[in-house]
Scaffold this active site. Sequence first.
Site, PDB file in Angstrom:
ATOM      1  N   HIS A 205       0.827  -1.208   0.000  1.00 61.88           N
ATOM      2  CA  HIS A 205       0.000   0.000   0.000  1.00 61.88           C
ATOM      3  C   HIS A 205       0.858   1.253   0.000  1.00 61.88           C
ATOM      4  O   HIS A 205       2.069   1.221   0.255  1.00 61.88           O
ATOM      5  CB  HIS A 205      -0.957   0.002   1.193  1.00 61.88           C
ATOM      6  CG  HIS A 205      -0.282   0.081   2.534  1.00 61.88           C
ATOM      7  ND1 HIS A 205       0.135   1.278   3.098  1.00 61.88           N
ATOM      8  CD2 HIS A 205       0.034  -0.876   3.442  1.00 61.88           C
ATOM      9  CE1 HIS A 205       0.677   1.050   4.271  1.00 61.88           C
ATOM     10  NE2 HIS A 205       0.639  -0.250   4.510  1.00 61.88           N
TER      11      HIS A 205
ATOM     12  N   CYS B  72       2.742  -4.920   6.880  1.00 61.13           N
ATOM     13  CA  CYS B  72       2.458  -4.564   5.495  1.00 61.13           C
ATOM     14  C   CYS B  72       3.671  -3.898   4.856  1.00 61.13           C
ATOM     15  O   CYS B  72       4.568  -3.406   5.533  1.00 61.13           O
ATOM     16  CB  CYS B  72       1.247  -3.643   5.426  1.00 61.13           C
ATOM     17  SG  CYS B  72      -0.314  -4.444   5.861  1.00 61.13           S
TER      18      CYS B  72
END
Length: 208
Positions: A166, A182
């Site tokens: 992301h 992440c």
Amino acid sequence: MQRRAFLGGIAAIAATGLAGCSATTNSSYFASAYAGMSDGEYTLPKIPVSKVPAEFRRQVVDYDTPHRPGTIIVDTPNRHLYLVQEDGKALRYGIGVGRDGFRWSGTARVGWKRKWPTWTPPEPMIRRQPELAKYRGGMEPGLHNPLGARALYLMRGGRDTGYRLHGTPQWQSIGKAVSSGCIRLMNQDVVDLYNRVEPGAKVVVLQG
């Protein structure tokens, strides 16, 4: 989902993983890659690229790997993400990775992807940081959303791993280990990656 189920032994990955990367093939880094840009109802601010170490700026490199073009390879120790291209090349992006205790390795697939995604902190994160409970129903998209301008959601065995590739508004975090597992990219870079990758793309995350 228990993240432990997703962790893969590095020995298994090494057998089919990274084969090597040579010096960059171009000395100019996509000169306008980090300019401010209009993106739907939002305007991404310019990134002061002179403050970003050269190794973490988007660039084309020579890349020796057995993986097919279109594969994403995350080199966690070196804080690089490679999108494998034809003819022994790859697009290389700088990334921020999980801090100690939150790192992971293994293979996955891009399940789906979203523009300006909503961020919903998982329950374990809320327990660690109770102040995030107000976002249990989701934080609206925007320039300050932790998922940034784009998110690619990783699946394994038909199940959501809980991990994402992301964007981030915190470009200063690129090259560091700060996330809860992440993989984050500068917003301009995640927009570029999003436009090049389709659902189903293979993702290989290496830890050593």
